[in-house]
Design an enzyme around this catalytic site. Structure first.
Site, short mmCIF file in Angstrom:
data_model
loop_
_atom_site.label_atom_id
_atom_site.label_comp_id
_atom_site.label_asym_id
_atom_site.label_seq_id
_atom_site.Cartn_x
_atom_site.Cartn_y
_atom_site.Cartn_z
N ASP A 92 0.62 -1.40 -0.15
CA ASP A 92 0.17 0.05 0.15
C ASP A 92 1.08 0.86 0.07
O ASP A 92 0.33 2.38 -0.66
CB ASP A 92 -0.98 0.11 1.36
N ASP A 95 6.36 4.15 3.44
CA ASP A 95 6.96 5.78 4.63
C ASP A 95 8.43 5.23 5.64
O ASP A 95 9.21 6.13 4.61
CB ASP A 95 5.49 5.43 5.50
N ASP A 151 -5.50 1.70 6.23
CA ASP A 151 -6.89 1.52 7.90
C ASP A 151 -6.30 2.23 8.54
O ASP A 151 -4.97 2.80 8.85
CB ASP A 151 -7.10 0.60 8.18
N ARG A 157 -10.71 0.38 5.62
CA ARG A 157 -9.88 0.33 4.55
C ARG A 157 -10.90 -0.33 3.36
O ARG A 157 -10.04 0.11 2.12
CB ARG A 157 -9.75 -1.73 4.58
P1 5GP Z 1 7.12 1.71 6.93
O1 5GP Z 1 8.05 0.93 7.35
O2 5GP Z 1 7.33 1.84 5.61
O3 5GP Z 1 6.78 2.57 8.20
O4 5GP Z 1 5.56 1.24 7.39
C1 5GP Z 1 5.15 1.48 6.58
C2 5GP Z 1 3.21 0.23 7.00
O5 5GP Z 1 3.24 1.64 7.49
C3 5GP Z 1 2.71 0.47 5.82
O6 5GP Z 1 2.58 -0.93 4.95
C4 5GP Z 1 0.98 0.71 6.39
O7 5GP Z 1 0.95 -0.38 6.68
C5 5GP Z 1 1.60 2.03 7.53
N1 5GP Z 1 1.23 2.59 6.92
C6 5GP Z 1 2.52 4.18 6.76
N2 5GP Z 1 2.55 5.43 6.40
C7 5GP Z 1 0.63 5.12 6.69
C8 5GP Z 1 -0.06 5.68 6.69
O8 5GP Z 1 0.00 7.02 6.31
N3 5GP Z 1 -1.53 5.18 7.13
C9 5GP Z 1 -2.13 4.10 6.84
N4 5GP Z 1 -2.60 3.53 7.12
N5 5GP Z 1 -0.98 3.70 7.53
C10 5GP Z 1 0.42 3.50 6.73
MG MG Z 2 0.90 -2.13 5.17
#
Ligand code: 5GP
Ligand code: MG
Length: 168
Positions: A92, A95, A151, A157
């Site tokens: 999705d 980040d 979510d 979702r």
């Molecule tokens: P990362 O390890 O890259 O920080 O985390 C990625 C995961 O965090 C994504 O797959 C998602 O599940 C969640 N995530 C990061 N940013 C967002 C956001 O703005 N909204 C939501 N709903 N989930 C996020």
């Molecule tokens: Mg995710």
């Protein structure tokens, strides 16, 4: 809800990405891997818009509790070998990249012919772990978003669009 990306904007971009992916993987054995749950909507629309054959598989990892970054755990792994496949991992949002870096390492250990990453969303400037993103739908500001698979504590979702999260 404050809409950031409309259903129409998302569907137009999904078709563009599918066209590009279909060209890039033409004639190659492709395994599209969905990262549950967040990528379910994007994955489903994207693979159905491909003009080339592909197999599908699903992984489920745990990364977030509420809006806080947490530990990485594989809850559901791919039950087949990835040898002989070009693997496209579809998630999705990218980040911090911490979850994705660990998941890419996990998938790479299954010896695919190649491993590429496609996410619907990216928050530029947030990367804390080095991750290469081959296909990206949209770059968005550093705000917490929900909908189209994403979510907040398992809510929102099923929305067909992406919205800025507002507690109510
Ligand atoms: P990362 O390890 O890259 O920080 O985390 C990625 C995961 O965090 C994504 O797959 C998602 O599940 C969640 N995530 C990061 N940013 C967002 C956001 O703005 N909204 C939501 N709903 N989930 C996020
Ligand atoms: Mg995710």
């Amino acid at each position: 809800m404050d809409v950031l990306l409309s259903e129409e904007q998302i569907q137009t971009r999904v078709r563009e990405l599918a066209k590009q992916i279909s060209e890039d993987f033409s004639g190659k054995p492709l395994m599209a891997v969905c990262v549950l749950k967040g990528a379910y909507a994007f994955f489903s629309d994207l693979v159905r818009a491909l003009s080339i054959p592909a197999q599908i598989e699903f992984v489920r990892v745990a990364s977030y509790q509420g809006t806080q970054s947490g530990a990485f755990t594989v809850l559901h792994d791919i039950p087949v070998s990835l040898e002989g496949f070009h693997v496209l991992l579809i998630d999705d949002i990218l980040d911090s990249g911490k979850t994705m870096k660990k998941l890419l390492k996990h998938m790479g250990a299954k010896n695919p012919l190649s491993l590429s990453l496609c996410t619907l969303l990216e928050k530029p400037g947030q990367l804390e772990a080095p991750v290469t993103l081959e296909y990206c739908g949209f770059q968005i500001p550093n705000e917490f978003v929900v909908g189209y698979g994403l979510d907040c504590d398992q809510q929102h979702r099923t929305l067909p669009y992406i919205a800025r999260y507002q507690a109510d």
